[in-house]
Motif scaffolding. Sequence first.
Motif, PDB file in Angstrom:
ATOM      1  N   ARG A  39      20.769 -27.167  40.819  1.00  0.00           N
ATOM      2  CA  ARG A  39      21.263 -28.167  39.865  1.00  0.00           C
ATOM      3  C   ARG A  39      20.488 -28.039  38.559  1.00  0.00           C
ATOM      4  N   GLY A  40      21.009 -28.670  37.530  1.00  0.00           N
ATOM      5  CA  GLY A  40      20.319 -28.654  36.245  1.00  0.00           C
ATOM      6  C   GLY A  40      19.350 -29.816  36.121  1.00  0.00           C
ATOM      7  N   GLY A  41      18.430 -29.686  35.218  1.00  0.00           N
ATOM      8  CA  GLY A  41      17.490 -30.772  34.979  1.00  0.00           C
ATOM      9  C   GLY A  41      16.271 -30.298  34.217  1.00  0.00           C
ATOM     10  N   VAL A  42      15.475 -31.239  33.793  1.00  0.00           N
ATOM     11  CA  VAL A  42      14.232 -30.959  33.079  1.00  0.00           C
ATOM     12  C   VAL A  42      13.110 -30.786  34.097  1.00  0.00           C
ATOM     13  N   VAL A  43      12.300 -29.744  33.910  1.00  0.00           N
ATOM     14  CA  VAL A  43      11.151 -29.542  34.797  1.00  0.00           C
ATOM     15  C   VAL A  43      10.132 -30.636  34.502  1.00  0.00           C
ATOM     16  N   GLN A  44       9.951 -31.543  35.463  1.00  0.00           N
ATOM     17  CA  GLN A  44       9.040 -32.670  35.274  1.00  0.00           C
ATOM     18  C   GLN A  44       7.659 -32.412  35.865  1.00  0.00           C
ATOM     19  N   ALA A  45       7.605 -31.722  36.990  1.00  0.00           N
ATOM     20  CA  ALA A  45       6.329 -31.472  37.656  1.00  0.00           C
ATOM     21  C   ALA A  45       6.550 -30.423  38.735  1.00  0.00           C
ATOM     22  N   ALA A  75       9.972 -30.358  40.659  1.00  0.00           N
ATOM     23  CA  ALA A  75      10.723 -31.591  40.385  1.00  0.00           C
ATOM     24  C   ALA A  75      11.545 -31.438  39.118  1.00  0.00           C
ATOM     25  N   LEU A  76      12.856 -31.614  39.254  1.00  0.00           N
ATOM     26  CA  LEU A  76      13.769 -31.629  38.109  1.00  0.00           C
ATOM     27  C   LEU A  76      14.291 -33.049  37.930  1.00  0.00           C
ATOM     28  N   GLY A  77      14.407 -33.480  36.695  1.00  0.00           N
ATOM     29  CA  GLY A  77      14.898 -34.821  36.430  1.00  0.00           C
ATOM     30  C   GLY A  77      15.783 -34.845  35.201  1.00  0.00           C
ATOM     31  N   THR A  78      16.210 -36.049  34.832  1.00  0.00           N
ATOM     32  CA  THR A  78      17.133 -36.186  33.703  1.00  0.00           C
ATOM     33  C   THR A  78      16.417 -36.100  32.357  1.00  0.00           C
ATOM     34  N   GLU A  79      15.106 -36.367  32.336  1.00  0.00           N
ATOM     35  CA  GLU A  79      14.371 -36.325  31.074  1.00  0.00           C
ATOM     36  C   GLU A  79      12.923 -35.954  31.333  1.00  0.00           C
ATOM     37  N   ARG A  80      12.225 -35.626  30.265  1.00  0.00           N
ATOM     38  CA  ARG A  80      10.811 -35.266  30.388  1.00  0.00           C
ATOM     39  C   ARG A  80       9.972 -36.492  30.766  1.00  0.00           C
ATOM     40  N   THR A  81       8.857 -36.225  31.457  1.00  0.00           N
ATOM     41  CA  THR A  81       7.894 -37.270  31.771  1.00  0.00           C
ATOM     42  C   THR A  81       6.508 -36.758  31.381  1.00  0.00           C
ATOM     43  N   ILE A  82       5.533 -37.659  31.339  1.00  0.00           N
ATOM     44  CA  ILE A  82       4.188 -37.251  30.931  1.00  0.00           C
ATOM     45  C   ILE A  82       3.292 -36.922  32.121  1.00  0.00           C
ATOM     46  N   GLU A  83       3.849 -36.903  33.340  1.00  0.00           N
ATOM     47  CA  GLU A  83       3.027 -36.677  34.532  1.00  0.00           C
ATOM     48  C   GLU A  83       2.242 -35.375  34.431  1.00  0.00           C
ATOM     49  N   GLN A  84       2.917 -34.263  34.154  1.00  0.00           N
ATOM     50  CA  GLN A  84       2.258 -32.973  33.978  1.00  0.00           C
ATOM     51  C   GLN A  84       2.622 -32.358  32.625  1.00  0.00           C
ATOM     52  N   ASP A  85       3.038 -33.198  31.696  1.00  0.00           N
ATOM     53  CA  ASP A  85       3.564 -32.707  30.426  1.00  0.00           C
ATOM     54  C   ASP A  85       2.909 -33.444  29.260  1.00  0.00           C
ATOM     55  N   PRO A  86       1.650 -33.137  28.949  1.00  0.00           N
ATOM     56  CA  PRO A  86       0.995 -33.838  27.831  1.00  0.00           C
ATOM     57  C   PRO A  86       1.699 -33.643  26.497  1.00  0.00           C
ATOM     58  N   ASP A 100      10.868 -27.975  30.021  1.00  0.00           N
ATOM     59  CA  ASP A 100      12.070 -27.190  29.741  1.00  0.00           C
ATOM     60  C   ASP A 100      13.269 -27.740  30.508  1.00  0.00           C
ATOM     61  N   PHE A 101      14.450 -27.653  29.895  1.00  0.00           N
ATOM     62  CA  PHE A 101      15.679 -27.948  30.623  1.00  0.00           C
ATOM     63  C   PHE A 101      16.159 -26.672  31.304  1.00  0.00           C
ATOM     64  N   VAL A 102      16.457 -26.776  32.589  1.00  0.00           N
ATOM     65  CA  VAL A 102      16.930 -25.640  33.379  1.00  0.00           C
ATOM     66  C   VAL A 102      18.402 -25.860  33.706  1.00  0.00           C
ATOM     67  N   PRO A 103      19.294 -24.991  33.240  1.00  0.00           N
ATOM     68  CA  PRO A 103      20.720 -25.153  33.559  1.00  0.00           C
ATOM     69  C   PRO A 103      20.978 -24.897  35.050  1.00  0.00           C
ATOM     70  N   PRO A 104      22.043 -25.454  35.584  1.00  0.00           N
ATOM     71  CA  PRO A 104      22.388 -25.177  36.984  1.00  0.00           C
ATOM     72  C   PRO A 104      22.589 -23.677  37.206  1.00  0.00           C
ATOM     73  N   GLY A 105      22.021 -23.159  38.257  1.00  0.00           N
ATOM     74  CA  GLY A 105      22.165 -21.756  38.605  1.00  0.00           C
ATOM     75  C   GLY A 105      21.196 -20.824  37.907  1.00  0.00           C
ATOM     76  N   ALA A 106      20.372 -21.350  37.011  1.00  0.00           N
ATOM     77  CA  ALA A 106      19.405 -20.508  36.302  1.00  0.00           C
ATOM     78  C   ALA A 106      18.213 -20.188  37.201  1.00  0.00           C
ATOM     79  N   THR A 107      17.509 -19.112  36.867  1.00  0.00           N
ATOM     80  CA  THR A 107      16.317 -18.744  37.626  1.00  0.00           C
ATOM     81  C   THR A 107      15.249 -19.814  37.435  1.00  0.00           C
ATOM     82  N   LEU A 108      14.745 -20.312  38.542  1.00  0.00           N
ATOM     83  CA  LEU A 108      13.700 -21.326  38.508  1.00  0.00           C
ATOM     84  C   LEU A 108      12.335 -20.716  38.834  1.00  0.00           C
ATOM     85  N   VAL A 109      12.319 -19.820  39.827  1.00  0.00           N
ATOM     86  CA  VAL A 109      11.077 -19.186  40.270  1.00  0.00           C
ATOM     87  C   VAL A 109      11.356 -17.722  40.574  1.00  0.00           C
TER      88      VAL A 109
END
Length: 232
Positions: A8-14, A67-78, A39-48
């Motif tokens: 699925r698509g989503g923003v890499v949160q952690a 973890a992919l989500g709908t928006e960025r978070t500050i957990e691992q993203d200063p 980064d936003f990862v489109p569905p089907g794109a290489t993740l790892v």
Amino acid sequence: MTLIHSERGGVVQAFDTAGLIAAAARNDCVLVLAHQIGDFVPPGATLVEAHGSAPPPDPRRVTGLVALGTERTIEQDPAFALRILVDIAIRALSPAVNDPTTAVQVLNHIDTFLHTVGRARLRGRYVLADDQGRPRLVVPGRSWEDYLQVGVTEIREYGATSLQVCRRLRALLEDLLESQPTERLPAVRAELVLLDEAVRRAFTDPARRASAQTADRQGIGGGRRPRSEPSG
């Protein structure tokens, strides 16, 4: 090399560092994250990417550790925390709000952020090892230039006509020149050059231009310092 795709698509949160290292160790491979946090990862794109001669780990297990989500978070993203500060500043500088004092206050926090990041050992990528010292996980990182550009570029662009924003931004950059390691300084000097160019375009009157090119930690009303000429 085996490419592990995102379902699925989503923003890499952690990501689960320990889990990914353990998965790589079990399968005697090296896992490389194809995207950095935020980064936003489109569905089907290489993740790892899985590098090694042994069979790759279960793709579902690996993708479950990122973890992919709908928006960025500050957990691992200063950088996202910095992005939020910048957005507050440029919103204050919009014609509808016209509140440069708030932008100056935000620059105080950005100043602290950049000084803290500048003391860190930043790398373009981080190679993490297992308990035996074998490389198992490669994670993309951000450079000093990345953080600096996020912190000052849009504030300079939106605040170029504000006397106090230009003065506070110069004080921030000159503080960095005095405090950061030698390898960080070319990027700071480049930002000072860009600030000078923006001030020259915005202030045609020599007296006002000279005032806008004066460093002041309060924007207007603080202790003035003579202008530092950027070099090299």
